[in-house]
Scaffold this motif. Structure first.
Motif, PDB file in Angstrom:
ATOM      1  N   PRO A  30       0.820  -1.219   0.000  1.00 52.72           N
ATOM      2  CA  PRO A  30       0.000   0.000   0.000  1.00 52.72           C
ATOM      3  C   PRO A  30       0.853   1.268   0.000  1.00 52.72           C
ATOM      4  O   PRO A  30       1.994   1.254   0.446  1.00 52.72           O
ATOM      5  CB  PRO A  30      -0.821  -0.117   1.287  1.00 52.72           C
ATOM      6  N   VAL A  31       0.259   2.341  -0.523  1.00 50.27           N
ATOM      7  CA  VAL A  31       0.984   3.595  -0.704  1.00 50.27           C
ATOM      8  C   VAL A  31       0.519   4.611   0.333  1.00 50.27           C
ATOM      9  O   VAL A  31      -0.675   4.863   0.475  1.00 50.27           O
ATOM     10  CB  VAL A  31       0.764   4.157  -2.124  1.00 50.27           C
ATOM     11  N   ALA A  32       1.469   5.189   1.048  1.00 51.48           N
ATOM     12  CA  ALA A  32       1.155   6.215   2.047  1.00 51.48           C
ATOM     13  C   ALA A  32       1.532   7.587   1.511  1.00 51.48           C
ATOM     14  O   ALA A  32       2.568   7.750   0.861  1.00 51.48           O
ATOM     15  CB  ALA A  32       1.903   5.948   3.343  1.00 51.48           C
ATOM     16  N   GLY A  33       0.699   8.566   1.769  1.00 50.35           N
ATOM     17  CA  GLY A  33       1.016   9.951   1.458  1.00 50.35           C
ATOM     18  C   GLY A  33       1.299  10.695   2.754  1.00 50.35           C
ATOM     19  O   GLY A  33       0.698  10.398   3.791  1.00 50.35           O
ATOM     20  N   VAL A  34       2.229  11.644   2.711  1.00 54.79           N
ATOM     21  CA  VAL A  34       2.608  12.403   3.907  1.00 54.79           C
ATOM     22  C   VAL A  34       2.616  13.886   3.577  1.00 54.79           C
ATOM     23  O   VAL A  34       3.110  14.302   2.522  1.00 54.79           O
ATOM     24  CB  VAL A  34       4.007  11.986   4.410  1.00 54.79           C
ATOM     25  N   ASP A  35       2.067  14.699   4.478  1.00 52.81           N
ATOM     26  CA  ASP A  35       2.088  16.148   4.294  1.00 52.81           C
ATOM     27  C   ASP A  35       2.006  16.826   5.661  1.00 52.81           C
ATOM     28  O   ASP A  35       1.708  16.187   6.669  1.00 52.81           O
ATOM     29  CB  ASP A  35       0.931  16.601   3.403  1.00 52.81           C
ATOM     30  N   GLU A  36       2.271  18.138   5.674  1.00 48.79           N
ATOM     31  CA  GLU A  36       2.281  18.895   6.918  1.00 48.79           C
ATOM     32  C   GLU A  36       1.429  20.145   6.820  1.00 48.79           C
ATOM     33  O   GLU A  36       1.062  20.586   5.733  1.00 48.79           O
ATOM     34  CB  GLU A  36       3.717  19.285   7.290  1.00 48.79           C
ATOM     35  N   VAL A  48       1.937  17.006  11.244  1.00 47.63           N
ATOM     36  CA  VAL A  48       2.309  16.161  10.104  1.00 47.63           C
ATOM     37  C   VAL A  48       1.394  14.947  10.090  1.00 47.63           C
ATOM     38  O   VAL A  48       1.183  14.311  11.125  1.00 47.63           O
ATOM     39  CB  VAL A  48       3.774  15.714  10.191  1.00 47.63           C
ATOM     40  N   ALA A  49       0.847  14.626   8.922  1.00 45.07           N
ATOM     41  CA  ALA A  49      -0.071  13.495   8.813  1.00 45.07           C
ATOM     42  C   ALA A  49       0.386  12.534   7.725  1.00 45.07           C
ATOM     43  O   ALA A  49       1.021  12.937   6.743  1.00 45.07           O
ATOM     44  CB  ALA A  49      -1.490  13.981   8.506  1.00 45.07           C
ATOM     45  N   THR A 128       5.886  11.714  -0.601  1.00 44.00           N
ATOM     46  CA  THR A 128       5.974  12.902   0.242  1.00 44.00           C
ATOM     47  C   THR A 128       5.786  14.154  -0.605  1.00 44.00           C
ATOM     48  O   THR A 128       6.051  14.142  -1.805  1.00 44.00           O
ATOM     49  CB  THR A 128       7.334  12.968   0.955  1.00 44.00           C
ATOM     50  N   ASP A 129       5.349  15.211   0.037  1.00 51.86           N
ATOM     51  CA  ASP A 129       5.064  16.451  -0.678  1.00 51.86           C
ATOM     52  C   ASP A 129       6.317  17.314  -0.791  1.00 51.86           C
ATOM     53  O   ASP A 129       6.730  17.949   0.175  1.00 51.86           O
ATOM     54  CB  ASP A 129       3.960  17.234   0.026  1.00 51.86           C
TER      55      ASP A 129
END
Length: 230
Positions: A30-36, A48-49, A128-129
């Motif tokens: 599975p693919v996780a996205g991360v941003d703040e 941060v999520a 990640t962003d």
């Protein structure tokens, strides 16, 4: 000689699920996205999520986009949908004291690591962003403008933004006089005017020059709801 991660073409499509689907098709989900949220603020926490969406597309998530492009009402609606239907999500709150101690960039990187580690499922890949995050235990890819290009990053953006906005609204009730609920801790003219009047609070980032320059030795605790210990 094989390369890791595998190289494959990714076509930009109208759907924000392009990155996730391409990675899933190559066995990297599975693919996780991360941003703040809150990196550019001078008061309040950094939030941060991380978020892993299910492979199926839901109509309730059709409006996913960069949280800054959405209205507050739309963000709140999407927050409820994302947190209900996501495969897994987590949010990390890093307070102003820690930001002052280690610096905003290090806090951001550390927050992203903590958010990924806090997921209930282990991602096969992390998006990640904007910039790379060293120290992750799985392959990752920085996506420029990621919260407007990948659904999982957009979902993380929604979680981070709504979580932080709620914190700032509660902070406004705790410390009346700064209008935190209005400017959310960012360096607006209104915020700077309140800082000039009251001086920094315990939630301001003293390592930021515009805050440090407004520090006073004799704040007015009666006006701003602070104790002498702050």
């Amino acid at each position: 000689m094989s390369r890791w991660p595998p190289r494959f073409p990714v076509r930009r499509a109208a759907s924000l699920r392009t990155f996730e689907f391409a990675l899933h098709r190559n066995g990297l989900g599975p693919v996780a996205g991360v941003d703040e949220a809150g990196r550019g603020a001078c008061a309040g926490p950094l939030v941060v999520a991380a978020c892993v969406l299910k492979p199926t597309q839901l109509t309730s998530l059709a409006e996913l986009d960069d949280s800054k492009r959405l209205t507050e009402a739309t963000r709140e609606t999407l927050y409820k949908a994302v947190t209900r239907y996501a495969l897994s999500w987590s949010a990390v709150v890093i307070g102003s004291a820690e930001i002052d101690r280690i610096g905003i960039h290090v806090a951001n990187i550390e927050g992203m690591r903590r958010a990924v580690a806090g997921l209930e499922v282990t991602p096969g890949y992390v998006l990640t962003d904007g910039f790379a995050v060293p120290g992750l235990t799985v392959p990752s890819l920085p996506v420029i403008g990621g919260d407007g290009a990948a659904a999982c990053i957009a979902a993380a953006s929604i979680i981070a933004k709504v979580t932080r906005d709620r914190i700032m609204v509660a902070m406004d009730e705790e410390l009346p006089g700064y209008d935190f609920a209005v400017h959310k801790g960012y360096s607006t003219a209104r915020h700077m005017a309140r800082l000039d009047l009251h001086g920094p609070s315990a939630h301001h980032r003293m390592s930021y020059r515009n805050v440090a320059l407004r520090a006073t030795s004799d704040p007015n605790p009666t006006t701003i709801g602070l104790s002498n210990e702050c």
